[in-house]
Design a protein around this motif. Structure first.
Motif, PDB file in Angstrom:
ATOM      1  N   ILE A 208      -3.255  13.498  -3.695  1.00 20.98           N
ATOM      2  CA  ILE A 208      -2.608  12.194  -3.552  1.00 20.98           C
ATOM      3  C   ILE A 208      -3.284  11.389  -2.447  1.00 20.98           C
ATOM      4  O   ILE A 208      -3.593  10.194  -2.617  1.00 20.98           O
ATOM      5  N   ILE A 209      -3.538  12.030  -1.320  1.00 22.24           N
ATOM      6  CA  ILE A 209      -4.190  11.350  -0.198  1.00 22.24           C
ATOM      7  C   ILE A 209      -5.584  10.874  -0.591  1.00 22.24           C
ATOM      8  O   ILE A 209      -5.979   9.734  -0.310  1.00 22.24           O
ATOM      9  N   GLU A 210      -6.335  11.748  -1.248  1.00 18.70           N
ATOM     10  CA  GLU A 210      -7.708  11.403  -1.626  1.00 18.70           C
ATOM     11  C   GLU A 210      -7.740  10.203  -2.567  1.00 18.70           C
ATOM     12  O   GLU A 210      -8.538   9.268  -2.381  1.00 18.70           O
ATOM     13  N   ASN A 215      -8.872   4.271  -3.083  1.00 15.65           N
ATOM     14  CA  ASN A 215      -8.512   2.940  -3.582  1.00 15.65           C
ATOM     15  C   ASN A 215      -8.119   1.973  -2.473  1.00 15.65           C
ATOM     16  O   ASN A 215      -8.087   0.754  -2.691  1.00 15.65           O
ATOM     17  N   ASN A 216      -7.795   2.532  -1.276  1.00 15.85           N
ATOM     18  CA  ASN A 216      -7.326   1.697  -0.163  1.00 15.85           C
ATOM     19  C   ASN A 216      -8.008   2.144   1.135  1.00 15.85           C
ATOM     20  O   ASN A 216      -7.369   2.764   1.992  1.00 15.85           O
ATOM     21  N   PRO A 217      -9.287   1.840   1.296  1.00 16.65           N
ATOM     22  CA  PRO A 217      -9.994   2.289   2.509  1.00 16.65           C
ATOM     23  C   PRO A 217      -9.468   1.651   3.787  1.00 16.65           C
ATOM     24  O   PRO A 217      -9.717   2.174   4.880  1.00 16.65           O
ATOM     25  N   GLN A 218      -8.730   0.558   3.671  1.00 16.82           N
ATOM     26  CA  GLN A 218      -8.136  -0.077   4.839  1.00 16.82           C
ATOM     27  C   GLN A 218      -6.680  -0.439   4.572  1.00 16.82           C
ATOM     28  O   GLN A 218      -6.300  -0.728   3.435  1.00 16.82           O
ATOM     29  N   ASP A 220      -3.936  -3.054   6.298  1.00 16.58           N
ATOM     30  CA  ASP A 220      -3.719  -4.151   7.259  1.00 16.58           C
ATOM     31  C   ASP A 220      -4.914  -4.344   8.183  1.00 16.58           C
ATOM     32  O   ASP A 220      -4.770  -4.542   9.389  1.00 16.58           O
ATOM     33  N   GLY A 221      -6.100  -4.251   7.608  1.00 19.41           N
ATOM     34  CA  GLY A 221      -7.308  -4.501   8.372  1.00 19.41           C
ATOM     35  C   GLY A 221      -7.796  -3.337   9.208  1.00 19.41           C
ATOM     36  O   GLY A 221      -8.825  -3.446   9.888  1.00 19.41           O
ATOM     37  N   MET A 222      -7.114  -2.198   9.151  1.00 15.12           N
ATOM     38  CA  MET A 222      -7.518  -1.014   9.894  1.00 15.12           C
ATOM     39  C   MET A 222      -7.943   0.081   8.920  1.00 15.12           C
ATOM     40  O   MET A 222      -7.410   0.183   7.807  1.00 15.12           O
ATOM     41  N   ASP A 223      -8.894   0.924   9.354  1.00 16.27           N
ATOM     42  CA  ASP A 223      -9.337   2.025   8.507  1.00 16.27           C
ATOM     43  C   ASP A 223      -8.160   2.952   8.198  1.00 16.27           C
ATOM     44  O   ASP A 223      -7.403   3.338   9.093  1.00 16.27           O
ATOM     45  N   THR A 224      -8.032   3.292   6.941  1.00 16.05           N
ATOM     46  CA  THR A 224      -6.955   4.191   6.525  1.00 16.05           C
ATOM     47  C   THR A 224      -7.241   5.604   7.018  1.00 16.05           C
ATOM     48  O   THR A 224      -8.363   6.103   6.912  1.00 16.05           O
ATOM     49  N   ILE A 225      -6.239   6.246   7.570  1.00 17.87           N
ATOM     50  CA  ILE A 225      -6.335   7.640   8.014  1.00 17.87           C
ATOM     51  C   ILE A 225      -5.638   8.497   6.965  1.00 17.87           C
ATOM     52  O   ILE A 225      -4.431   8.361   6.743  1.00 17.87           O
TER      53      ILE A 225
END
Length: 575
Positions: A208-210, A215-218, A220-225
């Motif tokens: 799910i995380i992967e 699909n959502n590398p960011q 709100d303008g921040m890199d997704t963790i």
């Protein structure tokens, strides 16, 4: 005999004790500890300190949580308690490293009057920093005797003395509607976008995380963790406990306990831990693991979660409650997180919900920096808190103001009462936040069948759910969020993590050396180059095998056997 029967029968013994009430009619300006309370056959204090003009202030150092320092009388409950007992407390909360703070106290011999030393409790006891409480409880604490009766033997150290009163005497089991212990958390926005998947295995969780991060590398303008973990200082267990839970065991303190033999075995070098670390290494190479996982402090970890940029994590609710509450108070309900009972593979029964249990440490202890009169006055105050009606005030508040009672005697809240008591600023000012944990208290149920904690009362739990909550409950076909989690297995010894480990012993050396070893090697294994994990794991295992493992397992197994024995003896005596 079944565990539930053991505990309930044990409670019957305690309830049969003849107990007397004690109050505090001390002179307003002193701590002379005069015991002039009226007597009662119900074991509860019925008389306060009339005419108190100048209350006595004691110092309480609380290492169990970070919070604003305050005097208890600055809260509504604390002021009421002061008027009844003529006592208040200046509370100092922990800032920075607990062991360093407590170590300084031990070295100087300067302690506050009352202290919760958290993981440094044994060190304070070994240094002679706490006074024995046996006689104080026997002579001045009928309510503590009443509720902690089945557990007093567990509270004794090897020298026969009780030094600590832990926060929680179980009185029956109630399944919580929501998750307040350990779980695997995924952001709701993620679940909604992916049509509400239900991860059951570790592979499901990271799949799910992967997919979401891809699909959502960011956000709100921040890199997704994708995934982060709490590793700061003593909280490192939030990472090291994970393979134990994935394998279907509860948090028993660094060991996995056989349900039949009660034998305790460490797991930090078994296949469960290897499987978990290897999985983290795998998902690291997919860019899903927080690169600051081992360098961020506790506040930075909470800040990341509260921003909503973390897709998933494992932790105990009580450690992330501030971050989760921040999100909810901002009414950003899709940025909240939903808990799942993830295991290695289907067929493993999850054990995330705590069974009925009792942890003898940590808790509050009265220090040697007190006079005999002060010790009597402090123990009387703690005993005052353990009156059932006071306990109801601490967890429910004031009838007609923060809760109501129906014709059957069951507590409930109106929408207005619930909204009011859900605001953190109100909880601080009222005193809920100050008194509901850290002090002597009940867990589970009151004798009248009401849940000790309002949040566990079914009617209140349902009232708490907003439209977004209900959307997710409907999507997963459940009525409460804990419904996804299995009922816990009976464990008469639970938890074993409170086992007293003698300072300087081989068992204590094992804990210290293991902690050092994990903090030194886990980052390397998780962030290892492809193909290097196996050799690093082998090196770690070789070092682990040199630790005094057998000595630690022996101490833990003996402690578990003793807990089971005491429970069986209490049950037999009640028959």
């Amino acid at each position: 005999m079944k565990k539930k029967s053991l505990w309930l029968l044990g409670m019957l013994i305690a309830m049969m004790l003849f107990v007397v009430a004690c109050g505090n009619d001390d002179d307003a300006s002193s701590s002379d500890g005069g015991d002039s309370a009226s007597e009662s056959t119900d074991g509860e204090n019925t008389e306060g300190s009339e005419g108190c003009e100048e209350p006595t202030t004691y110092k309480f150092f609380d290492a169990s949580k970070s919070d604003d320092d305050l005097n208890t009388a600055e809260t509504k409950l604390g002021k009421m308690f002061e008027e009844e007992t003529c006592v208040n407390f200046d509370i100092e909360h922990i800032v920075g490293d607990v062991n360093q703070k407590i170590g300084t106290m031990i070295a100087s011999g300067e302690y506050p009057h009352l202290m919760n030393a958290e993981q440094s409790t044994d060190a304070v006891i070994d240094a002679g920093g706490f006074v024995p409480l046996n006689d104080l409880i026997e002579e001045h604490a009928p309510n503590i005797k009443k509720w902690y009766g089945p557990y007093l033997e567990f509270m004794k150290r090897s020298d026969g003395n009780i030094y600590i009163i832990p926060s929680g005497a179980s009185n029956g089991y109630i399944k919580p509607p929501n998750i307040y212990q350990g779980a695997w958390w995924i952001k709701r926005d993620v679940l909604r976008e992916m049509d509400y998947p239900q991860p059951k295995t570790l592979d499901d969780f990271f799949d799910i995380i992967e997919e979401y991060v891809s699909n959502n590398p960011q956000i709100d303008g921040m890199d997704t963790i994708g995934f982060t973990a709490l590793t700061d200082d003593w909280r490192f267990f939030a990472l090291s406990n994970q393979p134990n839970h994935l394998a279907g065991y509860p948090n028993d303190g660094g060991v996995q306990v056989d349900l039949e033999t009660h034998e305790a075995k460490v797991y930090n070098n078994n296949e469960d831990t290897k499987r978990w670390l290897e999985k983290l290494n795998e998902v690291h190479h997919k860019g899903l693991v927080d690169q600051e996982m081992f360098t961020q402090n506790y506040d930075e970890y909470l800040a990341k979660i509260s921003t909503g940029r973390v897709v998933g994590f494992f932790d105990y609710h009580w450690q992330v409650a501030d971050a989760l509450n921040t999100i909810r108070e901002d009414e950003d309900f899709y940025s909240e997180y939903m808990a799942f009972p993830v295991v290695f593979e289907e067929g493993i029964k999850d054990q995330y919900l705590d069974p009925v249990g009792f942890a003898a440490s940590p808790g509050q202890g009265i220090t040697v920096n007190t006079t005999e009169e002060e010790r009597i006055e402090i123990i009387k105050f703690l005993d005052y808190l353990m009156q059932e009606e006071i306990q109801k005030m601490i967890t429910w508040g004031i009838e007609g103001e923060t809760y109501s009672v129906d014709e059957d005697g069951m507590f409930y809240q109106t929408e207005e009462q619930f909204a009011q008591t859900s605001v953190d600023s109100f909880r601080r000012e009222f005193g809920f936040r100050t008194f509901e944990w850290g002090w002597p208290r009940l867990n589970g149920l009151f004798d009248d069948g009401n849940a000790v904690e309002a949040r566990n009362q079914p009617s209140v739990a349902q009232l708490a759910y907003n439209d977004v909550d209900k959307e997710f409950l409907d999507a997963y076909g459940i009525e409460t969020f804990a419904e996804l989690f299995s009922e816990p297995d009976e464990r008469p010894w639970y938890p074993a993590y409170d086992a007293p480990i003698e300072t300087g012993s081989q068992a204590q050396l094992y804990e210290q050396q293991l902690d050092d070893l994990m903090k030194r090697t886990y980052p390397g294994m998780i962030f290892a180059d492809e193909g290097d994990f196996e050799s690093l794991w082998n090196s770690y295992s070789e070092e682990f095998e040199k630790l005094p493992i057998e000595e630690f397992e022996k101490v833990m197994t003996e402690y578990i056997d003793n807990k089971v024995r005491v429970a069986e003896e209490a049950a037999a005596a009640a028959e």
